[in-house]
Design a protein around this motif. Sequence first.
Motif, short mmCIF file in Angstrom:
data_model
loop_
_atom_site.label_atom_id
_atom_site.label_comp_id
_atom_site.label_asym_id
_atom_site.label_seq_id
_atom_site.Cartn_x
_atom_site.Cartn_y
_atom_site.Cartn_z
N TYR A 1 18.11 -24.54 -46.78
CA TYR A 1 17.42 -24.34 -45.50
C TYR A 1 18.38 -23.63 -44.54
CZ TYR A 1 14.95 -25.02 -41.15
OH TYR A 1 14.30 -24.79 -39.95
N ALA A 2 17.95 -22.49 -44.02
CA ALA A 2 18.79 -21.66 -43.15
C ALA A 2 18.07 -21.32 -41.85
CB ALA A 2 19.19 -20.38 -43.89
N GLY A 3 17.30 -22.27 -41.32
CA GLY A 3 16.54 -22.01 -40.10
C GLY A 3 17.30 -22.26 -38.82
N HIS A 4 18.46 -22.92 -38.89
CA HIS A 4 19.24 -23.21 -37.69
C HIS A 4 20.26 -22.09 -37.44
CE1 HIS A 4 17.77 -27.23 -36.79
NE2 HIS A 4 17.88 -27.56 -38.07
N VAL A 5 20.63 -21.95 -36.17
CA VAL A 5 21.66 -20.97 -35.80
C VAL A 5 22.93 -21.69 -35.35
CG1 VAL A 5 20.02 -19.17 -35.18
CG2 VAL A 5 20.74 -20.82 -33.44
N GLY A 6 23.01 -22.97 -35.57
CA GLY A 6 24.19 -23.75 -35.25
C GLY A 6 24.50 -24.71 -36.38
N SER A 7 25.56 -25.47 -36.22
CA SER A 7 25.94 -26.46 -37.21
C SER A 7 24.80 -27.45 -37.45
CB SER A 7 27.18 -27.23 -36.73
OG SER A 7 27.44 -28.34 -37.54
N GLY B 1 23.45 -28.11 -33.81
CA GLY B 1 24.17 -27.75 -32.61
C GLY B 1 23.49 -26.69 -31.78
N ASP B 2 22.39 -26.12 -32.29
CA ASP B 2 21.63 -25.13 -31.52
C ASP B 2 20.65 -25.79 -30.54
OD1 ASP B 2 19.58 -26.05 -33.12
OD2 ASP B 2 19.42 -24.22 -34.32
N VAL C 1 12.10 -20.73 -41.94
CA VAL C 1 11.22 -21.03 -40.81
C VAL C 1 10.77 -22.48 -40.90
CG1 VAL C 1 9.10 -20.42 -39.60
CG2 VAL C 1 10.44 -18.64 -40.75
N PRO C 2 10.93 -23.28 -39.84
CA PRO C 2 10.51 -24.68 -39.89
C PRO C 2 9.01 -24.83 -39.63
CG PRO C 2 11.48 -24.22 -37.76
CD PRO C 2 11.61 -22.95 -38.57
N LEU C 3 8.48 -25.97 -40.03
CA LEU C 3 7.10 -26.29 -39.66
C LEU C 3 7.02 -26.61 -38.17
CD1 LEU C 3 5.93 -28.63 -42.58
CD2 LEU C 3 5.30 -26.24 -42.18
N THR C 4 8.00 -27.35 -37.68
CA THR C 4 8.02 -27.78 -36.28
C THR C 4 9.45 -27.72 -35.77
OG1 THR C 4 6.17 -29.30 -36.69
CG2 THR C 4 7.47 -29.66 -34.69
N SER C 5 9.58 -27.27 -34.53
CA SER C 5 10.88 -27.26 -33.87
C SER C 5 10.80 -28.15 -32.62
CB SER C 5 11.27 -25.83 -33.48
OG SER C 5 12.54 -25.81 -32.88
N LEU C 6 11.69 -29.12 -32.54
CA LEU C 6 11.71 -30.06 -31.43
C LEU C 6 12.75 -29.58 -30.41
CD1 LEU C 6 11.63 -33.36 -33.52
CD2 LEU C 6 9.70 -31.99 -32.69
N LYS C 7 12.26 -29.15 -29.23
CA LYS C 7 13.13 -28.50 -28.24
C LYS C 7 12.99 -29.19 -26.88
CE LYS C 7 12.34 -23.96 -30.38
NZ LYS C 7 11.85 -22.57 -30.14
N SER C 8 13.82 -30.15 -26.62
CA SER C 8 13.82 -30.77 -25.30
C SER C 8 15.21 -31.11 -24.81
CB SER C 8 12.96 -32.05 -25.30
OG SER C 8 11.60 -31.73 -25.51
N HIS C 9 16.21 -30.92 -25.65
CA HIS C 9 17.57 -31.29 -25.29
C HIS C 9 18.30 -30.12 -24.62
CE1 HIS C 9 17.78 -35.32 -26.95
NE2 HIS C 9 17.21 -34.89 -28.08
N GLN C 10 19.30 -30.50 -23.82
CA GLN C 10 20.13 -29.51 -23.14
C GLN C 10 21.55 -29.49 -23.71
OE1 GLN C 10 18.61 -27.54 -20.89
NE2 GLN C 10 16.77 -28.73 -21.40
N GLY C 11 21.71 -30.03 -24.87
CA GLY C 11 23.03 -30.06 -25.52
C GLY C 11 22.88 -30.19 -27.02
N VAL C 12 24.00 -30.27 -27.69
CA VAL C 12 24.01 -30.41 -29.15
C VAL C 12 23.18 -31.62 -29.57
CG1 VAL C 12 25.51 -30.98 -31.11
CG2 VAL C 12 26.25 -29.29 -29.43
N VAL C 13 22.32 -31.43 -30.57
CA VAL C 13 21.59 -32.55 -31.17
C VAL C 13 22.43 -33.04 -32.35
CG1 VAL C 13 19.44 -33.33 -32.19
CG2 VAL C 13 19.41 -31.51 -30.48
#
Length: 498
Positions: free
Chosen positions: A195-201, A219-220, A272-284
């Motif tokens: 899986y290569a959908g992330h742009v961070g660690s 980390g993205d 490409v993910p099925l779902t992307s969870l985007k609510s954080h302002q820092g590293v997950v």
Amino acid sequence: MPTESASCSTARQTKQKRKSHSLSIRRTNSSEQERTGLPRDMLEGQDSKLPSSVRSTLLELFGQIEREFENLYIENLELRREIDTLNERLAAEGQAIDGAELSKGQLKTKASHSTSQLSQKLKTTYKASTSKIVSSFKTTTSRAACQLVKEYIGHRDGIWDVSVAKTQPVVLGTASADHTALLWSIETGKCLVKYAGHVGSVNSIKFHPSEQLALTASGDQTAHIWRYAVQLPTPQPVADTSISGEDEVECSDKDEPDLDGDVSSDCPTIRVPLTSLKSHQGVVIAADWLVGGKQAVTASWDRTANLYDVETSELVHSLTGHDQELTHCCTHPTQRLVVTSSRDTTFRLWDFRDPSIHSVNVFQGHTDTVTSAVFTVGDNVVSGSDDRTVKVWDLKNMRSPIATIRTDSAINRINVCVGQKIIALPHDNRQVRLFDMSGVRLARLPRSSRQGSGSSGPPPASVTLICLPCLHSLDSHNSSHTEHLMTFLPASGSRAGA
């Protein structure tokens, strides 16, 4: 004249005695000197090679030491006199109280009785004070029998998390700082999906409880849910390399894949993910599924944990309260409970069993960063910290831990073997130790010989799988063993991040 000769004779005898005494002292010093191995001419006056100033200083110092011993001797004599006086006074008081004279034998008897009582108290106190120390060296006759099953080599940077799928086909997932997550065949060690959908660690990976879905944290500042479909290759026979007890698992370099090659290059890649969870302002830093798989929780360096609805990707709850960055989150396998750990030296228990409200409890059992806290199948929570301790807690009574494991190194992300309730502790010194739930050490698994002995450099890019069988034979390793697998993050001094 006769009087003078007599006095001269007396003076001569006194002088000879002093000379004889001086010679005896010198001989004694010489013998002491020989015992200590010092050269004799260092202490003999005429043959001494020391400068006169140094010799005079030494003589003055020895004189001071002699005077100190004389003072101590005099004080000792005075104390003996005081003791005799006190004994006489006690005898007089005893006569006045008892109305009868106390003999020295009776006094000795009473003194002996008092001494025996004091001795007994000291022994009791000593035993009580050392019981805790002795308990840290507890041993057990049932040592864990560990078999080195496979190493999974293919990532190009540090591995931050490992997980085993809960559905068929059973695969192993790894999350890495090389921005990828890989799925592996447990039996063959072959990479199945990349899986290569992330742009961070990729800091965490968890499998859905009933579907072929994976949840990764990165980390993205996002968490991704992605679907995979794999077909397991035919397993190859595994050689028996079992060990037991405190023996070490050494990983040799023979017959290993070429570390310079990209083992995952031939894997099917999902981008490409099925779902992307985007609510954080820092590293997950971590993510996990709630029981049932309809909701997911994430932990971030923005000091919050978020609860999402998986189907709609909507934020259900933002869990705030930690004073510093979160380091981990974990969900209970059968109840709607979440535990989060933080750099603020605490971990928190969030209760979502009542849909209308959610409660939180804060636990301050550590003195440094709590690197991870995980649930067991029963009613226990295991927390690990940079304060070099691991604590086992009972959910029914969280006021104090039921067991404390003290180590010689900081603790990384811990894991628990579900079937046998065995805790795997990866340390910053790159060693992994296995303990039972009562805090008794079962085995020590050192770092691979390939990783070197230094603490610097990138973390290891391989995962080691250890089988802890209790119901099955060690002759073969198949999917029926998966409930007894202990997978762990290879110990590293680094932390997951961006």
